[in-house]
Design a protein around this motif. Structure first.
Motif, PDB file in Angstrom:
ATOM      1  N   THR B 159       0.844  -1.190   0.000  1.00 23.14           N
ATOM      2  CA  THR B 159       0.000   0.000   0.000  1.00 23.14           C
ATOM      3  C   THR B 159       0.876   1.234   0.000  1.00 23.14           C
ATOM      4  OG1 THR B 159      -1.616  -1.203   1.342  1.00 23.14           O
ATOM      5  CG2 THR B 159      -1.907   1.175   1.129  1.00 23.14           C
ATOM      6  N   SER B 160       0.694   2.068  -1.025  1.00 21.81           N
ATOM      7  CA  SER B 160       1.401   3.345  -1.093  1.00 21.81           C
ATOM      8  C   SER B 160       0.507   4.451  -0.576  1.00 21.81           C
ATOM      9  CB  SER B 160       1.801   3.669  -2.540  1.00 21.81           C
ATOM     10  OG  SER B 160       2.882   2.880  -2.948  1.00 21.81           O
ATOM     11  N   TYR B 161       1.098   5.381   0.164  1.00 20.06           N
ATOM     12  CA  TYR B 161       0.360   6.545   0.638  1.00 20.06           C
ATOM     13  C   TYR B 161       1.061   7.799   0.127  1.00 20.06           C
ATOM     14  CZ  TYR B 161      -1.560   3.173   3.983  1.00 20.06           C
ATOM     15  OH  TYR B 161      -2.157   2.086   4.563  1.00 20.06           O
ATOM     16  N   LEU B 162       0.293   8.720  -0.458  1.00 23.19           N
ATOM     17  CA  LEU B 162       0.873   9.977  -0.933  1.00 23.19           C
ATOM     18  C   LEU B 162       0.083  11.151  -0.357  1.00 23.19           C
ATOM     19  CD1 LEU B 162       0.809   7.834  -3.675  1.00 23.19           C
ATOM     20  CD2 LEU B 162       2.445   9.599  -4.349  1.00 23.19           C
ATOM     21  N   SER B 220       3.522 -18.896   9.236  1.00 19.45           N
ATOM     22  CA  SER B 220       4.525 -18.530   8.238  1.00 19.45           C
ATOM     23  C   SER B 220       5.083 -17.147   8.543  1.00 19.45           C
ATOM     24  CB  SER B 220       3.906 -18.498   6.840  1.00 19.45           C
ATOM     25  OG  SER B 220       3.372 -19.749   6.511  1.00 19.45           O
ATOM     26  N   PRO B 221       6.393 -16.981   8.369  1.00 22.00           N
ATOM     27  CA  PRO B 221       6.963 -15.661   8.591  1.00 22.00           C
ATOM     28  C   PRO B 221       6.748 -14.741   7.387  1.00 22.00           C
ATOM     29  CG  PRO B 221       8.694 -17.233   8.104  1.00 22.00           C
ATOM     30  CD  PRO B 221       7.407 -17.995   8.112  1.00 22.00           C
ATOM     31  N   VAL B 222       6.611 -13.471   7.663  1.00 23.14           N
ATOM     32  CA  VAL B 222       6.507 -12.459   6.611  1.00 23.14           C
ATOM     33  C   VAL B 222       7.491 -11.328   6.883  1.00 23.14           C
ATOM     34  CG1 VAL B 222       4.065 -12.888   6.098  1.00 23.14           C
ATOM     35  CG2 VAL B 222       4.679 -11.203   7.844  1.00 23.14           C
ATOM     36  N   PHE B 223       7.899 -10.681   5.804  1.00 22.43           N
ATOM     37  CA  PHE B 223       8.596  -9.412   5.923  1.00 22.43           C
ATOM     38  C   PHE B 223       7.568  -8.301   6.017  1.00 22.43           C
ATOM     39  CE2 PHE B 223      12.279 -11.384   3.600  1.00 22.43           C
ATOM     40  CZ  PHE B 223      13.244 -11.093   4.545  1.00 22.43           C
ATOM     41  N   HIS B 224       7.810  -7.366   6.881  1.00 24.30           N
ATOM     42  CA  HIS B 224       7.030  -6.140   6.889  1.00 24.30           C
ATOM     43  C   HIS B 224       7.980  -5.000   6.580  1.00 24.30           C
ATOM     44  CE1 HIS B 224       4.205  -3.163   9.177  1.00 24.30           C
ATOM     45  NE2 HIS B 224       4.514  -2.766   7.966  1.00 24.30           N
ATOM     46  N   LEU B 225       7.799  -4.422   5.407  1.00 25.24           N
ATOM     47  CA  LEU B 225       8.740  -3.443   4.899  1.00 25.24           C
ATOM     48  C   LEU B 225       8.047  -2.091   4.798  1.00 25.24           C
ATOM     49  CD1 LEU B 225      11.150  -4.604   2.201  1.00 25.24           C
ATOM     50  CD2 LEU B 225      10.234  -2.319   2.001  1.00 25.24           C
ATOM     51  N   THR B 226       8.670  -1.077   5.340  1.00 22.29           N
ATOM     52  CA  THR B 226       8.118   0.269   5.205  1.00 22.29           C
ATOM     53  C   THR B 226       9.154   1.150   4.533  1.00 22.29           C
ATOM     54  OG1 THR B 226       6.908  -0.024   7.272  1.00 22.29           O
ATOM     55  CG2 THR B 226       7.063   2.197   6.402  1.00 22.29           C
ATOM     56  N   ARG B 227       8.753   1.727   3.412  1.00 17.92           N
ATOM     57  CA  ARG B 227       9.696   2.554   2.649  1.00 17.92           C
ATOM     58  C   ARG B 227       9.145   3.960   2.528  1.00 17.92           C
ATOM     59  NH1 ARG B 227       9.593  -0.145  -1.666  1.00 17.92           N
ATOM     60  NH2 ARG B 227       7.992   1.051  -2.706  1.00 17.92           N
ATOM     61  N   SER B 228      10.006   4.948   2.685  1.00 20.56           N
ATOM     62  CA  SER B 228       9.572   6.305   2.392  1.00 20.56           C
ATOM     63  C   SER B 228      10.483   6.908   1.345  1.00 20.56           C
ATOM     64  CB  SER B 228       9.533   7.157   3.659  1.00 20.56           C
ATOM     65  OG  SER B 228      10.785   7.157   4.291  1.00 20.56           O
ATOM     66  N   ALA B 229       9.884   7.702   0.458  1.00 18.24           N
ATOM     67  CA  ALA B 229      10.613   8.341  -0.640  1.00 18.24           C
ATOM     68  C   ALA B 229      10.704   9.833  -0.366  1.00 18.24           C
ATOM     69  CB  ALA B 229       9.895   8.102  -1.961  1.00 18.24           C
ATOM     70  N   THR B 236       9.025  14.242   2.174  1.00 16.04           N
ATOM     71  CA  THR B 236       8.616  12.856   1.980  1.00 16.04           C
ATOM     72  C   THR B 236       7.341  12.845   1.158  1.00 16.04           C
ATOM     73  OG1 THR B 236       9.609  12.181   4.065  1.00 16.04           O
ATOM     74  CG2 THR B 236       7.946  10.723   3.123  1.00 16.04           C
ATOM     75  N   VAL B 237       7.425  12.259  -0.032  1.00 17.12           N
ATOM     76  CA  VAL B 237       6.300  12.330  -0.962  1.00 17.12           C
ATOM     77  C   VAL B 237       5.571  11.002  -1.110  1.00 17.12           C
ATOM     78  CG1 VAL B 237       7.206  14.263  -2.292  1.00 17.12           C
ATOM     79  CG2 VAL B 237       7.875  11.927  -2.885  1.00 17.12           C
ATOM     80  N   GLU B 238       6.099   9.954  -0.510  1.00 18.47           N
ATOM     81  CA  GLU B 238       5.396   8.673  -0.544  1.00 18.47           C
ATOM     82  C   GLU B 238       5.855   7.802   0.603  1.00 18.47           C
ATOM     83  OE1 GLU B 238       4.969   4.489  -2.902  1.00 18.47           O
ATOM     84  OE2 GLU B 238       6.819   5.364  -2.151  1.00 18.47           O
ATOM     85  N   VAL B 239       4.934   7.042   1.171  1.00 16.36           N
ATOM     86  CA  VAL B 239       5.280   5.992   2.122  1.00 16.36           C
ATOM     87  C   VAL B 239       4.621   4.720   1.623  1.00 16.36           C
ATOM     88  CG1 VAL B 239       4.937   5.125   4.444  1.00 16.36           C
ATOM     89  CG2 VAL B 239       5.538   7.512   4.102  1.00 16.36           C
ATOM     90  N   CYS B 240       5.389   3.659   1.554  1.00 14.20           N
ATOM     91  CA  CYS B 240       4.864   2.394   1.039  1.00 14.20           C
ATOM     92  C   CYS B 240       5.018   1.308   2.090  1.00 14.20           C
ATOM     93  CB  CYS B 240       5.601   1.995  -0.235  1.00 14.20           C
ATOM     94  SG  CYS B 240       4.925   0.505  -0.982  1.00 14.20           S
ATOM     95  N   ASP B 241       3.913   0.700   2.422  1.00 18.21           N
ATOM     96  CA  ASP B 241       3.863  -0.346   3.434  1.00 18.21           C
ATOM     97  C   ASP B 241       3.662  -1.679   2.714  1.00 18.21           C
ATOM     98  OD1 ASP B 241       3.922   0.245   6.327  1.00 18.21           O
ATOM     99  OD2 ASP B 241       2.323  -1.266   6.358  1.00 18.21           O
TER     100      ASP B 241
END
Lengths: 259, 259
Positions: B159-162, B220-229, B236-241
Motif C-alpha cells: 500500500t502506497s500513501y501519498l 509462516s513468517p513475513v517481511f514487513h517493509l516500510t519505505r519512504s521516498a 517525503t512524498v510517498e510511504v509504502c507499506d
DNA sequence: TAGTGGTCTAGACCACCGG
DNA sequence: CGGTGGTCTAGACCACTAA
C-alpha cells in the motif's frame, strides 16, 4: 469455574481456550512475567484432557505471547522495545571515533550490550561464504563467531569469515577484542580501504539449534543476514553471517535515488 | 520395512521420523509434487501410533517442505527459486527506461508477474504513515493498495500513501496503471525529484488476515517493509507499506562505506 | 464409500526444576 | 520430593476429498 468450552465445528476447543488465554493477556489479567495456569489447572478449568490443554498453550507460543520452560511452567512474555540496526553503522566516521558497530547502536537504544566470543580461529569456508570471498570451497579462512546480548538476553549470533592470506598479516584479528573501531578499522589500518558493503536479508523460522543458541521458543522467526565487505580495489575481505531474533530488531536502510 | 526408530533420550521418535522424511525430500527420493506417505502408512513403517506420526509430519510443515490438505494428504512442496528484491530497483535509469520496480525484477528472475489493484483512492493516514509523511494523523491521503503475484500465487501486498496536495495534481496517480516507470516516474515528471529512499525491515509471523490474503499456512513468517521516498528538497512524498511472504524473498542492499 | 487428515480422551511414563 | 512440561499409546469420532 469451568468456563464453557463447547463442541463447535470449525472452532476446536483448544483454539477457544487459546483465544480465551490470549484475551486475558491482552487485557492485562495476566501481566507480563506472570506464570500461566499449569496444564493440570487448565484441565479442570476447561474440563478437557491434558493433550487439549497442551495444544491450547502451544498456540500462544508462536504468537509470541508466552515463554515456556520445561519443569517450571509458561510465563507471559514482556515485550522489550526493539533494537535498531541502521545501515549508518558502517560509516567510516564511527570507526574513526573508535566505535564498533554493535556497541554504537546499542548505546543509542539505551540497552546494556554484551558480547561473548564463541570461537576465533581457522575454519573451512562454507560454500556460500567461499563463493563470496572468491576462494575455493573448504579452503582455510579465519572465522570469528560471537554471541551478542542485550540486557542479558542473547539476541544475535554472528560469524565473520576473512581470507587467510589477509588475516594472517593482522594479529589483532585473532584477538577477542580487535581494538577500537572493530575489525573493519583494523582492515583499513592495513591498507584494505573499504568501498562498499552488501547485505542480503532473509527471514525464516529458527532451526532447532538456533532456538537453543538464542534460547528461543520453537517457531520464532529470525533474520538471516549475510554481509560482505568489499574494498575500493574490489576485493571481498570479509563475509559476515548473522542470525538475529526477528522480534528484537528493525533493520534500517538508506538508498540513494541516483541513477 | 519397519525402519528403526528407537527410544533415545533427547531425540524423540517424532523428530527422528521427521528428519528421516526431510532427508528423503532433500535427497530427491520424494520429489516436489509427490504425495507424502499417509499417517497410517507411517504408523506401520515406523511402528508408532497415529499421534506420533502426525507430530512427525507436523514438523515438516513449518520447515516449508510440505503442503498439507485435509482429506487429500501431504505433498512435497516445489520450492520456487526466491525473488530478489534489490535496492538497485530504485535506480533512476530503470524508471527512465519505463520499467516499474516490480516488473523489472520479476522479469529478471524468470517469473510470470502479475498485479491486481485492490483499491485506489482517498484514505485516512494511519498514524505511523502520517508521521513519516509529516501530515496530521487521520488526514486525507491517496492510498494505492496492490496485490502482487508470481507465477499465479500471491507473494506481496503493498500500500502506497501519498500526500493529498501532491497527488491531486497528478491524475495518473489515480489510474490503475500509472504509466511507464511507475508512480516514482510520475512524481519526478511533476517536479518532485527523488533524493533518497529509506526502508525499514521487520520480520514476524503472519497475522490471521495475512494468511488469508496471501494464502499462507498459519505460522509462516513475513517481511514487513516500510519505505519512504524523499525528494532532494527534503520532503517525503510517498510511504509504502509492504507485506511479503518471507519464504519467497531475499532482500539485497548495497551500503557505501563512505564517511 | 473408502481413505485421508483433524480433534479428543484417558492414562502412562519420562525429564526437568525447585525446595 | 512434588509439580511441571514433554513424549507416547490405543482407540474413538469427525470432516474433507476423491472415485
Amino acid at each position: 469455574m469451568a468456563t464453557t468450552v463447547q463442541r463447535d465445528r470449525g472452532n476446536p476447543r483448544y483454539l477457544q481456550i487459546a483465544e480465551d488465554l490470549a484475551q486475558q493477556i491482552r487485557a492485562g489479567v495476566l501481566a507480563p512475567g506472570d506464570k500461566m495456569p499449569s496444564e493440570s489447572e487448565l484441565m479442570v478449568r476447561y474440563a478437557v484432557s491434558q493433550g487439549t490443554a497442551r495444544k491450547a498453550v502451544a498456540e500462544l507460543r508462536p504468537m509470541g505471547l508466552i515463554d515456556t520452560h520445561h519443569g517450571r511452567g509458561s510465563f507471559v512474555k514482556s515485550q522489550p522495545p526493539t533494537l535498531r540496526k541502521s545501515s549508518d553503522r558502517f560509516r567510516r566516521s564511527h570507526r574513526r571515533a573508535g566505535k564498533a558497530a554493535y556497541l554504537a547502536e546499542s548505546e543509542q537504544a539505551g540497552k546494556a550490550p554484551a558480547v561473548t566470543v564463541l570461537y576465533i580461529g581457522p575454519a573451512e569456508a562454507p560454500s556460500a561464504v567461499a563463493e563470496r570471498l572468491e576462494v575455493l570451497p573448504g579452503s582455510q579462512v579465519l572465522a570469528r563467531r560471537r554471541l551478542y546480548f542485550s540486557n542479558g538476553i542473547p539476541v544475535e549470533e554472528a560469524t565473520s569469515y576473512l581470507p587467510w592470506d589477509i588475516a594472517k598479516e593482522i594479529p589483532e584479528l585473532f584477538a577477542e577484542n580487535p581494538g577500537g573501531g572493530g575489525i573493519y578499522a583494523r582492515l583499513e589500518d592495513n591498507g584494505h580501504v573499504l568501498g562498499e558493503f552488501r547485505e542480503t536479508v532473509r527471514a525464516r523460522l529458527a532451526t532447532k539449534q538456533e532456538t537453543v543458541a538464542l534460547s528461543l521458543s520453537p517457531g520464532s522467526p529470525v533474520f538471516h543476514l549475510t554481509r560482505s565487505a568489499q574494498t575500493r580495489a574490489g576485493r571481498t575481505v570479509e563475509v559476515c553471517d548473522t542470525i538475529m531474533v526477528a522480534e528484537q530488531f528493525v533493520l534500517d536502510y538508506r538508498i540513494p535515488a541516483g541513477d
